[in-house]
Design an enzyme around this catalytic site. Sequence first.
Site, PDB file in Angstrom:
ATOM      1  CD  GLU A   1      -5.797   3.018   6.545  1.00  0.00           C
ATOM      2  OE1 GLU A   1      -6.925   3.385   5.763  1.00  0.00           O
ATOM      3  OE2 GLU A   1      -4.849   2.581   6.343  1.00  0.00           O
ATOM      4  N   PRO A   2     -10.050   2.954   7.327  1.00  0.00           N
ATOM      5  CG  PRO A   2     -12.004   3.793   6.348  1.00  0.00           C
ATOM      6  CD  PRO A   2     -10.766   4.224   7.104  1.00  0.00           C
ATOM      7  CD  GLN A   3      -9.467   4.659   3.272  1.00  0.00           C
ATOM      8  OE1 GLN A   3      -8.800   4.554   4.400  1.00  0.00           O
ATOM      9  NE2 GLN A   3      -9.964   5.766   2.844  1.00  0.00           N
TER      10      GLN A   3
ATOM     11  N   GLY B   1      -9.330  24.852  -3.867  1.00  0.00           N
ATOM     12  CA  GLY B   1      -8.171  24.485  -3.237  1.00  0.00           C
ATOM     13  C   GLY B   1      -8.274  23.293  -2.827  1.00  0.00           C
TER      14      GLY B   1
ATOM     15  N   GLY C   1     -14.269  28.337  -3.161  1.00  0.00           N
ATOM     16  CA  GLY C   1     -12.790  27.917  -3.430  1.00  0.00           C
ATOM     17  C   GLY C   1     -12.836  26.648  -4.140  1.00  0.00           C
TER      18      GLY C   1
ATOM     19  CB  THR D   1      -0.925   0.143   1.289  1.00  0.00           C
ATOM     20  OG1 THR D   1       0.093   0.212   2.424  1.00  0.00           O
ATOM     21  CG2 THR D   1      -1.510  -1.289   1.347  1.00  0.00           C
ATOM     22  CB  CYS D   2       0.166   4.844  -0.128  1.00  0.00           C
ATOM     23  SG  CYS D   2      -0.822   4.944   1.006  1.00  0.00           S
TER      24      CYS D   2
END
Lengths: 275, 425
Positions: free
Chosen positions: B112-114, B189, B187, B48-49
Amino acid sequence: MFISYALMVYILAFMNILLRVFISSKIAVILAVLFSLIGLGLNIHEIAIRYVLIGDLQSSTLFDFSIFLSIAFNLTFLFLFYRYKKIVIGLFLIPFSIIFTAVSMFAPMADFPSTVYSLWRFGHLPFVILGSTFFIASFISSIMYLIQDNNLRLKRFGKIYKIFPSLDTLNNINTICMRVGFYFFTIGSILGFLWIVQIAEVNELSWFKSLQFILSSYPSFFIIKITFSMITCIYFAILILIKTKYGLPPKKLAMFTVIGFFSVILTYIGVGVSL
Amino acid sequence: MYLTLLGLNHNSAPIDIREQFAIQEDQYNGLYLAILSKDVSECCIISTCNRVEFYIFTDDDVSKETFLEIIEDAMSVDKNKLAEHSYHKSGREAIEHIFSVASGLDSLVVGEPQVLGQVKDAFQRAKDNFAISTFMLHLQDYTLKIAKKVRTDTGICNNPVSVSYAAVELAKKIFDNLKSASALIIGAGEMCELAIKHFITSEIGSIVITNRTYEKAVNLASEYNARAIEFDKFTEALEEVDIVISSTGADHFIITHDRMASIMNTRKHKPLFIIDIAVPRDIDPEIAKIDNIYLYDIDDLKQIVESNKKNREKEAKKAQEIIDVAINKFYKSVEVMKINPVLKDVKDFFISTKDNELKKYLEKNKIENEDEIAKLDTFMSSVINKQLHNLFTNIKTNVDSKKIHTLADAAKIIFNQEEIDNGEK
């Protein structure tokens, strides 16, 4: 016998609601609803037994009145849960079923001075009681709305913030309870009037004289209750009208519900005590 | 069988090192082939990342040095660099690690769910590459089951820990169903884009985007199927929308108290949820005093996130307890899996012995009646099944027993001697 069972299952239903709300137990939701349904069945069974034994629904005794109230609070909870899937509302409604079932265990079964046997009378009491419980549910959801609004405004994200539903849901519950309460109460009142007319015909009196005759046969607290129930109903009718015609903002609706209901109840208690 | 892990993650390696070891989709096939050619029975790679991890099942214990050599050969990477930034775990520690990873306990953002989906994908990829069989499939089932249990039985995933996600969760406490709500994004951004992504995931009804540079609003709107409006028209949109997210570079308030009060009258005081994530702020904080307006700035959201992170850390302790229990159960189940083929052989042996003895008995007594033969066969089978069932249950129950030191100890447990002794008494 069956009342004590009903009391037990209502307590179990309440305990399961607590489990769901405070420790997020999923099975507790199913059990809470199941126990509520069993309690409902047991209460209805109690009324059916009385009908079979006496051949009449003695709907004016404190016993029957308490049982009907217990059923009405339970039905209101089941209806709101079915519609919004928010078990937390049961936290405030099921205790009423517990209290009134407990009261019925010690309540006298003797009827108030007998009145004319009438089908209208049997319809009158359940509708008026259901109407009242929906008004109480409307009051409860309004208080919940104001608390949740305060939490969001003051950025307080504690346990209450987490367990209470969204403002949108609370506003919807408030609105629907107000409407359903009003419909039931109106139907109940019409049935009550038809009952009076029937008595008037039997006794060959005018309906007003007939109303005086009925009221004179009831204890004074009962008459005060009827009067203030009518005032509550009229108050909610005005709120519904304003909301429908001018679009009352949800927070104002909640505030008016709480203020109105609270002042009516306080006046009722005040008048009751002074008498 | 031994389970061994070699990996690197956000705790052990900086991002530039993790980038060097990141695995691309087209590399997996070659990698699995290379690893399986090194006396490795089964293998699964989780990439993963934030992590790259290699899990292998082997007949013998694999040292870190040997594992590094396997990966060096398979990936053509610098072994020393990998050694410096990687961790090596085996047996119980490796199992605990994969359970923690899938449950989100080892993630940069706890809970975190991912990551559960990524672990699931990794096992599927290994399966597609024929890199896993009995033991790794068993590990996969257990890992996914435990990860789901942790997520449902603890509050580890309950509270959002990113600013944009916290904003969406707050919105859900005002509007029950975001499907019928609309949002105005002022916006274009990065923060606005993140918020749009979270709102789209929550199936918001519609999104309107405005920006001083109209083209940027149009580009962002086309990317997320939203509607762009010109900046000088956003106050008109305020009369309609339910949620506002503002993040412009303006050095003054773009929404003032008086303007908002008049807009609320037009809206008939319909609730409005406003998130001001700009610094300096875009929205006059005084408007929070107007009824039915819920205004939050970046500090409010950060405060929510910090408090939620603390809650998740508390829940992580409960999750660790679930994992500790699961590891013991997993170990036992693996031992049962190992012994199953032996038990099957024992059963086959008993059945063939029964068949031979029955055949001899039938020939000796000249029994040819089929009904009688069937009755005898059923009787003998039932005796064998009953005996073996008790024996196998005892074996499976005590498969990881620490009390067995001799064959006599084993026999006592298998034949449940205490019960027999008690029966005789």
